[in-house]
Enzyme design. Structure first.
Site, PDB file in Angstrom:
ATOM      1  N   GLU A  68      34.391 -37.918 -17.115  1.00 28.97           N
ATOM      2  CA  GLU A  68      34.425 -38.609 -15.826  1.00 28.97           C
ATOM      3  C   GLU A  68      33.216 -38.257 -14.964  1.00 28.97           C
ATOM      4  OE1 GLU A  68      38.361 -38.502 -17.621  1.00 28.97           O
ATOM      5  OE2 GLU A  68      36.939 -36.898 -17.123  1.00 28.97           O
ATOM      6  N   ARG A 276      35.268 -31.017 -28.870  1.00 27.02           N
ATOM      7  CA  ARG A 276      35.475 -31.570 -27.530  1.00 27.02           C
ATOM      8  C   ARG A 276      35.554 -30.475 -26.473  1.00 27.02           C
ATOM      9  NH1 ARG A 276      34.561 -35.913 -24.371  1.00 27.02           N
ATOM     10  NH2 ARG A 276      36.094 -36.095 -22.700  1.00 27.02           N
ATOM     11  N   GLY A 317      26.235 -30.669 -22.197  1.00 28.18           N
ATOM     12  CA  GLY A 317      25.252 -31.603 -21.659  1.00 28.18           C
ATOM     13  C   GLY A 317      24.193 -32.059 -22.645  1.00 28.18           C
ATOM     14  N   GLU A 345      27.586 -43.559 -25.782  1.00 29.60           N
ATOM     15  CA  GLU A 345      26.493 -42.589 -25.860  1.00 29.60           C
ATOM     16  C   GLU A 345      25.734 -42.713 -27.182  1.00 29.60           C
ATOM     17  OE1 GLU A 345      27.911 -38.702 -24.944  1.00 29.60           O
ATOM     18  OE2 GLU A 345      27.927 -39.059 -22.790  1.00 29.60           O
TER      19      GLU A 345
END
Length: 430
Positions: A68, A276, A317, A345
């Site tokens: 998010e 994850r 990131g 992505e």
């Protein structure tokens, strides 16, 4: 919709249940803290135990976790660029989301954890920060938080709003209360027409729905991407590479099995593995080592070594950049009923993709990618392995998929402009 007697009773009942469950939140923080030490820190923020003078802000953006925050990044960047006079507050729930906020904006924005949805905590939070407008990402329908904004005259928006059929059915248990919550939101920027219609079924006014599109299409390619890919190639050479990204615990054994199968055909194949959740970094490294493979880690070695069979991406990131280093990407959360993760992505950086069948969080995006020829969907782990194997052996097909994915992302851009136009009337002028 103003507060009525029915709402008063519904909120009282809902809040009473939350207060009874409050000890469980402490247990949850401790339990998660043993896996992610960040959960041991900053408990006061989660219960809005503020001291000192109020910290008035103009815009409050709430994003749960890393996904998010990344979706909110174009909005926050646009606010900082076009409205530099505004004071911004970004809240998250997870430590990884918090880390991502700091990595993107440092001290340029104010950041705290969002409070639990207890009426006292919500009241203290809103009184301390006094936001001019609330921008909530995707599907965070917390009754006390959103109704508390309405009661204080704070206009709230849901940005990049999505609501699956499964989530819609889940909310029916709280339908009388959720209907009032959704009706209290000033505008809902829906990812698709279908998402908007489901919010109407949930209780939103049709006039409140704006079909803005998906902000994730406005994703920015990471700065320095070409340099990172070149450095990676210098260390890896001509070896074939696939990436297993955003995997969950129940998928880890399946990734090991798929990689073992692929190595039988491509003996020098390298797996990039990005779990994850950070607490799984060590676990997947151990699983790969237990399989008899040499394992490197981004945080330790920097780059894969010639003898590495698996390279764990244990940093935050960098996933999108490493998608560009692989010929094929498997996007996790799709072999178990998680609902999938961000497929745009890898598409944006030109990587052919394979997923499992569980994509209920990305129904529209996965459909469009599959129709464009940019995505393959396997029915189970065995079929996912076959699809990855076929793509590793077929460079022309991978190139066609990569081009299709990049084109779809480029054509999907524009949600940011529509979103900013939607919220503009409530932004304080200079």
């Amino acid at each position: 919709m103003r507060r009525d007697l029915t709402e008063t009773w519904l909120r009282a009942l809902y809040s009473a249940v939350l207060y009874v469950l409050t000890p469980a939140t402490v247990y949850h923080l401790i339990w998660r803290g043993f896996r992610v030490p960040g959960y041991f820190q900053r408990w006061g923020e989660r219960y809005a135990a503020w001291s000192g003078a109020p910290h008035e802000v103009d815009v409050w953006v709430h994003a749960v976790s890393v996904g998010e925050v990344n979706a909110a990044a174009p909005v926050v960047d646009a606010l900082r660029r076009d409205h530099p006079h505004l004071k911004l507050l970004i809240t998250t729930i997870t430590p990884t989301g918090s880390d991502r906020v700091r990595a993107l904006w440092g001290d340029a924005v104010l950041h705290v954890y969002a409070p639990y949805d207890l009426p006292g905590a919500v009241g203290r939070f809103l009184a301390h920060f006094q936001p001019g407008v609330a921008l909530v990402m995707e599907t965070e329908l917390w009754p006390n938080l959103l109704l508390g904004c309405r009661d204080r005259g704070i206009r709230s928006y849901i940005l990049n709003a999505r609501l699956s059929e499964r989530s819609l059915r889940g909310y029916r248990m709280l339908a009388p209360l959720i209907r009032r919550v959704v009706a209290s939101v000033h505008r809902i920027g829906a990812q698709s027409t279908a998402d908007g219609q489901r919010f109407v079924h949930l209780g939103a006014s049709p006039a409140a729905i704006v079909d803005t599109g998906n902000l994730k299409f406005d994703i920015a390619v990471p700065q320095g991407l070409d340099a990172l890919v070149a450095q990676f190639a210098d260390h890896v050479g001509p070896r074939p590479v696939w990436i297993a990204a955003s995997t969950h615990p129940d998928e880890e054994a399946q990734v090991v099995a798929i990689h073992r199968r692929l190595l039988a055909r491509f003996p020098d194949l390298l797996l990039l593995w990005a779990p994850r959740h950070p607490e799984r970094f060590g676990r997947v490294a151990e699983a790969a080592q237990a399989a008899g493979w040499r394992v490197g880690r981004r945080s330790v070695a920097g780059w894969p070594r010639p003898g590495d069979t698996v390279f764990v991406l244990d940093t935050l990131g960098e996933l999108m950049s490493f998608y560009a280093c692989a010929q094929v990407a498997f996007v996790g959360g799709s072999l178990q009923a998680i609902g999938g993760h961000n497929l745009l992505e890898p598409a944006a950086v030109g990587t052919a993709m394979v997923t499992g069948p569980h994509l209920h969080n990305f129904v529209e995006i996965s459909r469009r990618l599959q129709e464009a020829g940019a995505l393959e969907i396997g029915r189970d782990a065995e079929e996912v392995g076959r699809l990855v194997e076929a793509l590793l052996a077929d460079a022309p097909r991978r190139e066609r998929m990569a081009q299709a994915g990049c084109l779809l992302v480029e054509r999907g851009r524009g949600a940011l402009g529509r979103t900013m136009a939607m919220v503009a009337p409530d932004l304080r002028p200079y």
